[in-house]
Design a protein around this motif. Sequence first.
Motif, PDB file in Angstrom:
ATOM      1  N   VAL A  48      -7.530 -35.419  12.716  1.00  0.00           N
ATOM      2  CA  VAL A  48      -8.519 -34.428  12.261  1.00  0.00           C
ATOM      3  C   VAL A  48      -8.201 -33.068  12.896  1.00  0.00           C
ATOM      4  O   VAL A  48      -8.207 -32.030  12.213  1.00  0.00           O
ATOM      5  CB  VAL A  48      -9.967 -34.867  12.623  1.00  0.00           C
ATOM      6  CG1 VAL A  48     -10.954 -33.735  12.383  1.00  0.00           C
ATOM      7  CG2 VAL A  48     -10.371 -36.085  11.809  1.00  0.00           C
ATOM      8  N   GLN A  51      -5.329 -31.507  11.174  1.00  0.00           N
ATOM      9  CA  GLN A  51      -5.766 -31.006   9.878  1.00  0.00           C
ATOM     10  C   GLN A  51      -6.399 -29.631  10.004  1.00  0.00           C
ATOM     11  O   GLN A  51      -6.110 -28.721   9.233  1.00  0.00           O
ATOM     12  CB  GLN A  51      -6.834 -31.960   9.313  1.00  0.00           C
ATOM     13  CG  GLN A  51      -6.278 -33.203   8.713  1.00  0.00           C
ATOM     14  CD  GLN A  51      -5.791 -32.919   7.331  1.00  0.00           C
ATOM     15  OE1 GLN A  51      -6.570 -32.805   6.416  1.00  0.00           O
ATOM     16  NE2 GLN A  51      -4.521 -32.767   7.194  1.00  0.00           N
ATOM     17  N   THR A  54      -3.588 -26.927  11.092  1.00  0.00           N
ATOM     18  CA  THR A  54      -2.656 -26.545  10.019  1.00  0.00           C
ATOM     19  C   THR A  54      -3.421 -25.945   8.830  1.00  0.00           C
ATOM     20  O   THR A  54      -2.912 -25.065   8.137  1.00  0.00           O
ATOM     21  CB  THR A  54      -1.828 -27.754   9.535  1.00  0.00           C
ATOM     22  OG1 THR A  54      -2.717 -28.844   9.283  1.00  0.00           O
ATOM     23  CG2 THR A  54      -0.810 -28.179  10.552  1.00  0.00           C
ATOM     24  N   GLY A  55      -4.668 -26.401   8.621  1.00  0.00           N
ATOM     25  CA  GLY A  55      -5.491 -25.860   7.531  1.00  0.00           C
ATOM     26  C   GLY A  55      -5.756 -24.377   7.752  1.00  0.00           C
ATOM     27  O   GLY A  55      -5.667 -23.569   6.816  1.00  0.00           O
ATOM     28  N   HIS A  90       0.175 -30.827   7.142  1.00  0.00           N
ATOM     29  CA  HIS A  90      -1.190 -30.905   6.606  1.00  0.00           C
ATOM     30  C   HIS A  90      -1.303 -32.047   5.590  1.00  0.00           C
ATOM     31  O   HIS A  90      -2.251 -32.819   5.618  1.00  0.00           O
ATOM     32  CB  HIS A  90      -1.539 -29.565   5.946  1.00  0.00           C
ATOM     33  CG  HIS A  90      -3.006 -29.374   5.711  1.00  0.00           C
ATOM     34  ND1 HIS A  90      -3.901 -29.163   6.730  1.00  0.00           N
ATOM     35  CD2 HIS A  90      -3.755 -29.381   4.567  1.00  0.00           C
ATOM     36  CE1 HIS A  90      -5.123 -29.037   6.227  1.00  0.00           C
ATOM     37  NE2 HIS A  90      -5.066 -29.176   4.913  1.00  0.00           N
ATOM     38  N   SER A  93      -0.798 -35.598   7.486  1.00  0.00           N
ATOM     39  CA  SER A  93      -1.907 -35.979   8.370  1.00  0.00           C
ATOM     40  C   SER A  93      -3.157 -36.296   7.543  1.00  0.00           C
ATOM     41  O   SER A  93      -3.947 -37.166   7.921  1.00  0.00           O
ATOM     42  CB  SER A  93      -2.180 -34.913   9.445  1.00  0.00           C
ATOM     43  OG  SER A  93      -2.339 -33.671   8.867  1.00  0.00           O
ATOM     44  N   ALA A  94      -3.319 -35.626   6.382  1.00  0.00           N
ATOM     45  CA  ALA A  94      -4.470 -35.933   5.521  1.00  0.00           C
ATOM     46  C   ALA A  94      -4.371 -37.357   4.972  1.00  0.00           C
ATOM     47  O   ALA A  94      -5.339 -38.121   4.997  1.00  0.00           O
ATOM     48  CB  ALA A  94      -4.540 -34.932   4.376  1.00  0.00           C
ATOM     49  N   LEU A  97      -4.701 -39.915   7.704  1.00  0.00           N
ATOM     50  CA  LEU A  97      -6.086 -39.995   8.194  1.00  0.00           C
ATOM     51  C   LEU A  97      -6.886 -41.042   7.404  1.00  0.00           C
ATOM     52  O   LEU A  97      -7.626 -41.836   7.986  1.00  0.00           O
ATOM     53  CB  LEU A  97      -6.752 -38.613   8.089  1.00  0.00           C
ATOM     54  CG  LEU A  97      -8.170 -38.517   8.645  1.00  0.00           C
ATOM     55  CD1 LEU A  97      -8.199 -38.828  10.136  1.00  0.00           C
ATOM     56  CD2 LEU A  97      -8.762 -37.129   8.404  1.00  0.00           C
ATOM     57  N   SER A 135     -12.969 -34.852   1.467  1.00  0.00           N
ATOM     58  CA  SER A 135     -12.140 -33.737   1.924  1.00  0.00           C
ATOM     59  C   SER A 135     -10.735 -33.839   1.324  1.00  0.00           C
ATOM     60  O   SER A 135     -10.156 -32.842   0.885  1.00  0.00           O
ATOM     61  CB  SER A 135     -12.098 -33.771   3.452  1.00  0.00           C
ATOM     62  OG  SER A 135     -11.227 -32.837   3.930  1.00  0.00           O
ATOM     63  N   ASN A 136     -10.193 -35.062   1.298  1.00  0.00           N
ATOM     64  CA  ASN A 136      -8.870 -35.277   0.707  1.00  0.00           C
ATOM     65  C   ASN A 136      -8.872 -34.931  -0.779  1.00  0.00           C
ATOM     66  O   ASN A 136      -7.946 -34.290  -1.270  1.00  0.00           O
ATOM     67  CB  ASN A 136      -8.465 -36.745   0.876  1.00  0.00           C
ATOM     68  CG  ASN A 136      -7.509 -36.923   2.039  1.00  0.00           C
ATOM     69  OD1 ASN A 136      -6.317 -36.759   1.890  1.00  0.00           O
ATOM     70  ND2 ASN A 136      -8.046 -37.202   3.221  1.00  0.00           N
TER      71      ASN A 136
END
Length: 436
Positions: A48, A51, A54-55, A90, A93-94, A97, A135-136
């Motif tokens: 998280v 995320q 990098t977001g 990003h 990791s998404a 996650l 979120s994804n």
Amino acid sequence: MISAADPEPRRFSPLRMLVLHFRPRRVAEKTLRFTLTWGLGGMAAVLVCLQLFTGILLKFAYAPVPTQAYASLAHLQENFLFGQLVRSIHFWSANLLVVVVCLHGLRVFFTGGFHPPRRLNWVVGLSLLILVLASNLTGYLLPWDQLAYWATIICISMLEYIPVIGGRMQQIVLAGPQIGPATLRNFFAMHTAVFPVMIVMLMAFHFWRVRKAGGLVIPRSPAEASDDKPVLVPTYPNLLLREAALALATLAGVLILSLLCDAPLGQPANPGLSPNPTKAPWYFAGVQELLMHFNPGFALLIAAILTIAAFCLPYINYNNAPAGIWFVSVNGRRTARASAVAASVFLPLIILLDEYAVHIPAMPPGLPQAFSHGIVPIFLFIAVIICFYALIVRKFHASRLESVQAVFVFLAVGWVILTATCVIFRGEGMNLRWPF
Ligand code: HEM
């Protein structure tokens, strides 16, 4: 090693004070065993953070309008220093996650970490899982390429089948009659502001609840009395060094994956040309597969029933069942194994039968399709679950927790098979194909 009765060392250090806001001063030695948690909760927390970091970097380059979104990401990848790498981190990791949070939820369930006083934290955790999925999904549309555009259309069209409120929900999500600039604006706001804030707040509450419950569930052998005092050890270095090592390993894993495999960016979105096949993102592929076998309204009803059942799991009375032991007991392990085998045999069989032989709408003859394709399978589904539960109790003399666990395993393995079928085994026209 010190016992619960030892006096606390009193040393002031700002870093120590900060860390101890999140962690107790001492933890039970038995909860440090890696195979109790596999570090999955900590890994999820690291992902998280990755995320968020990098977001924020991506926000400097991304333009949330359909005419520029794709070009802004292509420009980022080609012209920014480490632009491609940041995007890949990003992306990976998404996706990781989702996998890690699901595995963490399974670990909590199978080690009995959801019994009182951790019931509320189970509910908080499931809400986190839903937020991570949301979120994804909202992030999936942002590249505005063919894959993003059409996969989002598939997901939004699923809403249509929700009785009564589905149409309205679809309009709200689309922010207009069809997918366009307003949809992208909404998804961007949800993805970069609403969901991150909610996830961070809920995570803080989740961690606080772990502390409030006295730390992790402590593994006890059946011979140990529940009022035996656990052996405690100082959090630093015992827990914190392990957590730091895990965080570094997670970062290294994501970095290597991102260096080896770039995040995909296909052709720019073309609303007039749908790819064949058009699939939902992999984490919703199970729902898409379910929609292919049931009347869509009923398929979503099944998904809703299963979600509500998952929230209710800790509130069933398990008669002081043991906690902290993987799969409850030897018998629990046996029933779980039998359920996994049953699901792996029956589910592919039913999918193949529905595809090639029986075709559920034709059975029984004479009924309108909504009945034959909808109500009949849903009753069949509930009947199968009840019979399966009764069979486990009878054949294995299983306790309530062992039987609920067996049903859970059956459904979880079933879900994995549905997802794999849609992702791997569906080809052109969404027909079954052999991929290798
Ligand atoms: C963003 C998502 C999540 C994060 C960052 C997170 C993080 C954590 C961490 C760090 C712990 C403590 C130790 C560990 O297991 O590693 C924990 C414990 C726990 N989590 Fe999560 N979690 C998440 C999602 C979930 C989900 C989806 C569930 C349930 C379905 C859940 C239920 C629990 C429960 C009940 C505990 C206490 C377990 C015990 O005492 O053994 N969490 N979580």
